[in-house]
Design an enzyme around this catalytic site. Sequence first.
Site, PDB file in Angstrom:
ATOM      1  N   GLU A  41       0.831  -1.207   0.000  1.00 22.18           N
ATOM      2  CA  GLU A  41       0.000   0.000   0.000  1.00 22.18           C
ATOM      3  C   GLU A  41       0.870   1.264   0.000  1.00 22.18           C
ATOM      4  O   GLU A  41       1.838   1.364   0.758  1.00 22.18           O
ATOM      5  CB  GLU A  41      -0.887  -0.023   1.245  1.00 22.18           C
ATOM      6  CG  GLU A  41      -1.729   1.206   1.461  1.00 22.18           C
ATOM      7  CD  GLU A  41      -2.521   1.155   2.759  1.00 22.18           C
ATOM      8  OE1 GLU A  41      -3.505   1.896   2.882  1.00 22.18           O
ATOM      9  OE2 GLU A  41      -2.146   0.361   3.655  1.00 22.18           O
ATOM     10  N   LYS A 113      -9.108   2.123  -2.517  1.00 20.93           N
ATOM     11  CA  LYS A 113      -9.422   1.582  -1.193  1.00 20.93           C
ATOM     12  C   LYS A 113     -10.863   1.937  -0.814  1.00 20.93           C
ATOM     13  O   LYS A 113     -11.312   3.073  -1.013  1.00 20.93           O
ATOM     14  CB  LYS A 113      -8.432   2.141  -0.169  1.00 20.93           C
ATOM     15  CG  LYS A 113      -8.441   1.440   1.181  1.00 20.93           C
ATOM     16  CD  LYS A 113      -7.247   1.912   2.014  1.00 20.93           C
ATOM     17  CE  LYS A 113      -7.164   1.188   3.345  1.00 20.93           C
ATOM     18  NZ  LYS A 113      -5.959   1.575   4.108  1.00 20.93           N
ATOM     19  N   CYS A 149      -5.217  -3.067   2.203  1.00 18.44           N
ATOM     20  CA  CYS A 149      -5.073  -3.140   3.657  1.00 18.44           C
ATOM     21  C   CYS A 149      -6.405  -3.338   4.374  1.00 18.44           C
ATOM     22  O   CYS A 149      -6.936  -4.435   4.429  1.00 18.44           O
ATOM     23  CB  CYS A 149      -4.313  -1.922   4.177  1.00 18.44           C
ATOM     24  SG  CYS A 149      -3.462  -2.243   5.754  1.00 18.44           S
TER      25      CYS A 149
END
Length: 543
Positions: A41, A113, A149
Amino acid sequence: MKLALLQLNPIVGDLSGNAELIQQGVTRSRQLGADLVVTPELALLGYPPRDLLLRPDFIRQADKTVLELAKSLAGDPPLVVGTAERNPAQEGRPLFNSALWLESGEIRHAFRKRLLPTYDVFDEDRYFEPTRNLNLASYGDRAIGFTICEDIWNDRDFWQHRRYTIDPAAEMARAGADILINLSASPFSLGKPALRARMIGSMARKHQIPIAYVNQVGGNDDLIFDGSSFVCDRDGQPCVRGATFDSDVVLVDVEAMTGTQAAWPEKTIAELERALVLGTRDYARKCGFQQALVGLSGGIDSAVTAAIAVAALGAEHVLGVLMPSPYNSQGSIADAEALAENLGMSTHTLAIAPIMQAFDRVLADPFAGLEVDITEENIQSRIRGNLLMALSNKFGRLLLTTGNKSELAVGYCTIYGDMSGGLAVIADVPKTQVYELARWINRDRSIIPVSTLTKPPSAELRPDQKDTDSLPAYEILDEILARHIEHHESLDDLVAGGFNPAIVARILHLVKMAEFKRHQAPPGLRVTDRAFGSGWRMPIARR
């Protein structure tokens, strides 16, 4: 398909340097026969970039660097790289936390994300807009689902309490993904690598699809990233493992579910030692220091800090400073000297008795008729802090403070004294665990003298002083602190748990009163689920 996971150690903000790391990783992956390469990330920016993300010039340079990176890798396998991406809409946060698919010199896909953490050390909603789209892409005959994540930390069957109403991993599994890939920058805490493996293994088994997890490695300020990248097969078994606390290129054959097999630490205390060494090494390196110094008292905290510093930087780069007062025992001085000899580090000895006498003379009039108390004890600590800072300034050495979490919690540390320095190496390690760590450091040979481990802990700021003069035994103190700080237990909860009400009330009062000190403490390496620093946001003035 052969998938390469680049377990990188970026420097926050070093766009050109991080791009070079990524290029090197892609070259190595190509040599290994990889068909697709994935970074952690925000790998191009380094995690966490924090308020660098608010700077338009930084984002412009990041955009430029991504395009340059894409062109430089035109003849290489496709690369999925973590970076910040502008939000073109006129509403919402200005950026996305994205993974960009670079292929043939162009940006082919953008995966964004969906779940933005705003707890503990995370504050991503400050910068990023969440996407509502599924992050699916076709590659050959495979459908690949990309998560970033936090997107995988919301499985309803693994967590008793979920923070979010959506589960991106489950949605992509239902949409037909053949494999899930997660780009992470997940900070280390004790037991976290094993927790990730259990969680992701459970998800892979439930959805019957393999999951690849690539994590950042290295220290950035107070946060340590352990790497520990891995791939779980559809039965939830980790079949491929990357290195812990080191950079790596993790290769997996997705058909055969075979590839890299690095060894992971079997003991939690081994994880702790390696995390502190990595955090210390990277903090010094990334801040531009090659040399460090540590005040050596002959006690357990300075001994462990010195051992970590030597493991991180090399004995030739660490200086130990002894600053004996009239209250220091000969045993403590001997222990400090023996420790330095065992570690192979140089020392200076600066006796502080003459400076103490000078303070007594200068303060004689305003202190006339008043009893000697903690003020004079703190003067000793501040004398030592000034001497250490003088050496740090003169020789360009990073001063490592030696206080532990137990002391920092209850304020048994002196602001502008033993709290002076650039990095608090064991500030998130409770006193009882400091002893455990010392015994682990001594596992192969005696580095920390046995007498340092066996004598009663003392600040030695007055005759015959012991920590237990004013604190409960550390076994009791540390349990109270852990339950209060990490598990949020109140006075009533702790008393119901069997602790003495008077002791609990006093300890919780000390924790509250020391808040102003912690706000002025140097950054401390985070190794627990709740460390003082960016993950602890208590007001100073409160009731």
